[in-house]
Design a protein around this motif. Structure first.
Motif, mmCIF file in Angstrom:
data_model
loop_
_atom_site.group_PDB
_atom_site.id
_atom_site.type_symbol
_atom_site.label_atom_id
_atom_site.label_comp_id
_atom_site.label_asym_id
_atom_site.label_seq_id
_atom_site.Cartn_x
_atom_site.Cartn_y
_atom_site.Cartn_z
ATOM 1 N N TRP A 67 -15.526 23.800 -4.053
ATOM 2 C CA TRP A 67 -16.239 24.927 -3.469
ATOM 3 C C TRP A 67 -16.378 24.611 -1.993
ATOM 4 N N GLY A 68 -16.279 25.631 -1.155
ATOM 5 C CA GLY A 68 -16.417 25.365 0.266
ATOM 6 C C GLY A 68 -16.650 26.618 1.075
ATOM 7 N N PHE A 69 -16.768 26.401 2.372
ATOM 8 C CA PHE A 69 -16.874 27.517 3.309
ATOM 9 C C PHE A 69 -16.153 27.153 4.593
ATOM 10 N N GLN A 70 -15.735 28.189 5.292
ATOM 11 C CA GLN A 70 -15.046 28.043 6.568
ATOM 12 C C GLN A 70 -15.673 29.021 7.543
ATOM 13 N N ARG A 71 -15.898 28.571 8.763
ATOM 14 C CA ARG A 71 -16.436 29.438 9.808
ATOM 15 C C ARG A 71 -15.636 29.225 11.084
ATOM 16 N N THR A 72 -15.354 30.330 11.767
ATOM 17 C CA THR A 72 -14.711 30.269 13.068
ATOM 18 C C THR A 72 -15.637 30.946 14.067
ATOM 19 N N LYS B 292 -17.051 31.193 18.468
ATOM 20 C CA LYS B 292 -16.503 31.539 19.786
ATOM 21 C C LYS B 292 -15.427 30.543 20.194
ATOM 22 N N HIS B 293 -14.471 31.033 20.938
ATOM 23 C CA HIS B 293 -13.352 30.234 21.434
ATOM 24 C C HIS B 293 -12.528 29.638 20.286
ATOM 25 N N LYS B 294 -12.613 30.263 19.109
ATOM 26 C CA LYS B 294 -11.846 29.888 17.911
ATOM 27 C C LYS B 294 -12.168 28.485 17.402
ATOM 28 N N PHE B 295 -13.361 27.999 17.716
ATOM 29 C CA PHE B 295 -13.821 26.718 17.176
ATOM 30 C C PHE B 295 -14.023 26.872 15.676
ATOM 31 N N ASN B 296 -13.462 25.973 14.884
ATOM 32 C CA ASN B 296 -13.437 26.112 13.438
ATOM 33 C C ASN B 296 -14.106 24.944 12.738
ATOM 34 N N LEU B 297 -14.883 25.276 11.707
ATOM 35 C CA LEU B 297 -15.540 24.285 10.859
ATOM 36 C C LEU B 297 -15.154 24.614 9.423
ATOM 37 N N ASP B 298 -14.778 23.598 8.652
ATOM 38 C CA ASP B 298 -14.363 23.798 7.265
ATOM 39 C C ASP B 298 -14.933 22.658 6.426
ATOM 40 N N LEU B 299 -15.664 22.997 5.376
ATOM 41 C CA LEU B 299 -16.241 21.998 4.487
ATOM 42 C C LEU B 299 -15.957 22.408 3.052
ATOM 43 N N ASN B 300 -15.456 21.458 2.241
ATOM 44 C CA ASN B 300 -15.338 21.719 0.814
ATOM 45 C C ASN B 300 -15.637 20.460 0.024
ATOM 46 N N LEU B 301 -16.253 20.689 -1.153
ATOM 47 C CA LEU B 301 -16.737 19.611 -2.009
ATOM 48 C C LEU B 301 -16.312 19.873 -3.442
ATOM 49 N N SER C 156 -13.427 10.980 -9.172
ATOM 50 C CA SER C 156 -13.864 10.622 -7.824
ATOM 51 C C SER C 156 -14.439 11.863 -7.149
ATOM 52 N N PRO C 157 -15.482 11.692 -6.325
ATOM 53 C CA PRO C 157 -15.963 12.838 -5.546
ATOM 54 C C PRO C 157 -14.925 13.209 -4.492
ATOM 55 N N VAL C 158 -14.861 14.483 -4.178
ATOM 56 C CA VAL C 158 -13.952 14.980 -3.145
ATOM 57 C C VAL C 158 -14.788 15.652 -2.075
ATOM 58 N N VAL C 159 -14.654 15.190 -0.839
ATOM 59 C CA VAL C 159 -15.349 15.775 0.312
ATOM 60 C C VAL C 159 -14.327 15.918 1.424
ATOM 61 N N ASN C 160 -14.208 17.111 1.970
ATOM 62 C CA ASN C 160 -13.290 17.343 3.079
ATOM 63 C C ASN C 160 -14.039 18.141 4.135
ATOM 64 N N PHE C 161 -14.228 17.547 5.302
ATOM 65 C CA PHE C 161 -14.933 18.191 6.412
ATOM 66 C C PHE C 161 -14.048 18.109 7.638
ATOM 67 N N THR C 162 -13.744 19.255 8.226
ATOM 68 C CA THR C 162 -12.897 19.263 9.415
ATOM 69 C C THR C 162 -13.516 20.097 10.525
ATOM 70 N N LEU C 163 -13.252 19.679 11.735
ATOM 71 C CA LEU C 163 -13.612 20.400 12.951
ATOM 72 C C LEU C 163 -12.335 20.579 13.750
ATOM 73 N N GLY C 164 -12.151 21.756 14.308
ATOM 74 C CA GLY C 164 -10.944 21.977 15.090
ATOM 75 C C GLY C 164 -10.915 23.360 15.693
ATOM 76 N N TRP C 165 -9.709 23.829 15.989
ATOM 77 C CA TRP C 165 -9.530 25.137 16.605
ATOM 78 C C TRP C 165 -8.409 25.893 15.921
ATOM 79 N N VAL C 166 -8.616 27.196 15.801
ATOM 80 C CA VAL C 166 -7.559 28.088 15.378
ATOM 81 C C VAL C 166 -6.677 28.303 16.593
#
Length: 177
Positions: free
Chosen positions: A134-139, A141-150, A164-174
């Motif tokens: 399950w996760g969410f993604q937000r973009t 201003k300036h296409k700054f992107n945050l994505d988290l899923n667990l 095993s637990p799965v955690v994926n957190f990313t910061l970046g740009w579109v």
């Protein structure tokens, strides 16, 4: 009989118009991750589903009787994502562009052998992880992107297997568009 044909036509027309006005995922988008250096391509399959593909680098830490060890390993991730709350976000006036929304997904990760592990500390083999997430993604201003899923995954490797637990957190740009 004529009345029912007209009713069916109006129902089909209204569902077509409604589907044209409802929020939809992007047809395609590229992202650059800076937290875990890598590239992402997300391809829209229909209004709510995407195929998410990522190639990136992961980090790990072990502490055992032989000492401490940091590892860096490349990995490939594939997810089939279903964005479930785009209409609700749009109705509240929230952003849905660049796939900003909540999702559930089936994820598959392939972790390559660590490029920094010294075999005297730990033998590190490649592994495959399959996980519902399950996760969410937000973009923003300036296409700054945050994505988290667990989620909870099952890991297969040459030397071991298990949950095993799965955690994926990313910061970046579109990039693009």
């Amino acid at each position: 009989m004529r009345f029912s044909k007209s009713l069916v036509f109006l129902l089909l027309l209204s569902s077509f118009v409604q589907s044209q006005n409802s929020p939809s995922v992007e047809k395609s988008q590229f992202k650059i991750n800076v937290l875990l250096p890598g590239l992402v391509f997300e391809y829209g399959l229909n209004n709510k589903n995407t195929l998410f593909s990522e190639i990136s680098a992961g980090y790990g830490y072990t502490n055992n009787s032989l000492g401490e060890n940091w590892t860096i390993y490349p990995y490939v991730q594939e997810q089939f994502r279903h964005y479930y709350n785009l209409e609700k976000r749009a109705a509240k006036g929230k952003v849905t562009s660049y796939n900003s929304g909540g999702f559930i997904a089936m994820a598959a990760y392939y972790n390559f052998r660590s490029i920094t592990t010294h075999d005297s500390y730990e033998s590190s083999h490649s592994s495959v992880t399959i996980a519902p997430v399950w996760g969410f993604q937000r973009t923003y201003k300036h296409k700054f992107n945050l994505d988290l899923n667990l989620g909870a995954g099952y890991v297969f490797s040459k030397e071991d297997y298990g949950f095993s637990p799965v955690v994926n957190f990313t910061l970046g740009w579109v990039i693009g568009k």
